[in-house]
Design a protein around this motif. Sequence first.
Motif, mmCIF file in Angstrom:
data_model
loop_
_atom_site.group_PDB
_atom_site.id
_atom_site.type_symbol
_atom_site.label_atom_id
_atom_site.label_comp_id
_atom_site.label_asym_id
_atom_site.label_seq_id
_atom_site.Cartn_x
_atom_site.Cartn_y
_atom_site.Cartn_z
ATOM 1 N N ARG A 1 -2.820 -2.564 4.038
ATOM 2 C CA ARG A 1 -3.264 -3.632 3.142
ATOM 3 C C ARG A 1 -3.340 -3.194 1.677
ATOM 4 O O ARG A 1 -2.856 -3.911 0.796
ATOM 5 C CB ARG A 1 -4.606 -4.192 3.617
ATOM 6 N N PRO A 2 -3.940 -2.056 1.347
ATOM 7 C CA PRO A 2 -3.946 -1.673 -0.070
ATOM 8 C C PRO A 2 -2.546 -1.446 -0.620
ATOM 9 O O PRO A 2 -2.288 -1.703 -1.802
ATOM 10 C CB PRO A 2 -4.772 -0.387 -0.105
ATOM 11 N N GLY A 3 -1.634 -0.976 0.219
ATOM 12 C CA GLY A 3 -0.258 -0.813 -0.238
ATOM 13 C C GLY A 3 0.382 -2.135 -0.573
ATOM 14 O O GLY A 3 1.026 -2.296 -1.625
ATOM 15 N N LEU A 4 0.203 -3.120 0.303
ATOM 16 C CA LEU A 4 0.786 -4.437 0.061
ATOM 17 C C LEU A 4 0.153 -5.114 -1.151
ATOM 18 O O LEU A 4 0.852 -5.783 -1.926
ATOM 19 C CB LEU A 4 0.608 -5.319 1.295
ATOM 20 N N LEU A 5 -1.148 -4.937 -1.326
ATOM 21 C CA LEU A 5 -1.814 -5.557 -2.471
ATOM 22 C C LEU A 5 -1.346 -4.920 -3.780
ATOM 23 O O LEU A 5 -1.174 -5.605 -4.793
ATOM 24 C CB LEU A 5 -3.325 -5.439 -2.312
ATOM 25 N N THR A 6 -1.119 -3.624 -3.753
ATOM 26 C CA THR A 6 -0.545 -2.954 -4.928
ATOM 27 C C THR A 6 0.823 -3.533 -5.245
ATOM 28 O O THR A 6 1.143 -3.816 -6.415
ATOM 29 C CB THR A 6 -0.435 -1.441 -4.671
ATOM 30 N N ALA A 7 1.636 -3.740 -4.215
ATOM 31 C CA ALA A 7 2.969 -4.312 -4.409
ATOM 32 C C ALA A 7 2.881 -5.724 -4.973
ATOM 33 O O ALA A 7 3.658 -6.108 -5.868
ATOM 34 C CB ALA A 7 3.726 -4.316 -3.084
ATOM 35 N N GLU A 8 1.925 -6.513 -4.483
ATOM 36 C CA GLU A 8 1.763 -7.880 -4.975
ATOM 37 C C GLU A 8 1.402 -7.885 -6.460
ATOM 38 O O GLU A 8 1.919 -8.709 -7.241
ATOM 39 C CB GLU A 8 0.675 -8.594 -4.173
#
Length: 277
Positions: free
Chosen positions: A21-28
């Motif tokens: 989740r933190p990886g995807l939120l960083t990408a977003e």
Amino acid sequence: MVRFKKPSIYKTPDELRAMVRPGLLTAEALDAVRAAIRPGIATSELDAIAERTIRDGGGVPNFQLVPGYRHTLCVSVNDEIVHGIPGDRVLAPGDIVSVDAGAEVDGWNGDSAFTTVVPGGDAAVTSARQTLCDTTERSLWHGIAALAHAKNLHEVGSAVEDAIDETGAWGIVEDYTGHGIGRSMHEDPPVFNYRVRGAGPAVKPGLVVAIEPMVTAGAIDSSTDDDDWTVRTLDGSDAAHWEHSVAVHAGGVWVLTAADGGARGLAPLGVTPVPIP
């Protein structure tokens, strides 16, 4: 005498899942910033976009957790290599801009960066800067592809260096490296962007690293501005910076800070990322 056990650099399967989740939120957040980059926008406006995206997604901008830093992004322009502070600077046509961000969710971190060239400006300058940008991004994907097959971590740096050297005479910044990532944004082990002696830690399930090549169009010597953050080339040459957080698990590798797990970037290199089960 009390002996303290050094924390393992390898995460458990549950911990790897917590890092998705933190990886995807960083990408977003970075996707939102990339979509907003244009001539005339201030770097502080980009910072606000990233912070809003991360907080709306239930995360915390982890750069703001670094003592003495109060921004969501680092925005480095032209001769700035890394750690440029967002502010009143307005982007101009043809600028080369590196944007670095991270999100923390439930105590776990993501970290990623991209470089782009602002549309417009002198055609020759823009073309040269785009080549620098593309070269640096290409080296990142070669490093990630190497991680997918590597026995030891230092194989990543060799792959990054080889990919850069194949495309011309560039400078590979040595003063700053990639790193492990997990409960803290910066953890052991260091991830070099160039060939070093020794093998480095074993690449095995549970290893999570941020690979981040920084490349210049000239010499690699740098200085830090009076703000104690902004790092720029001494010779005034342009710089580019790309980064992804990547997890190694029993089934393969997964790029945590890419919505597709790195599928698009790795496909030309014959690597298929595998989702974390």
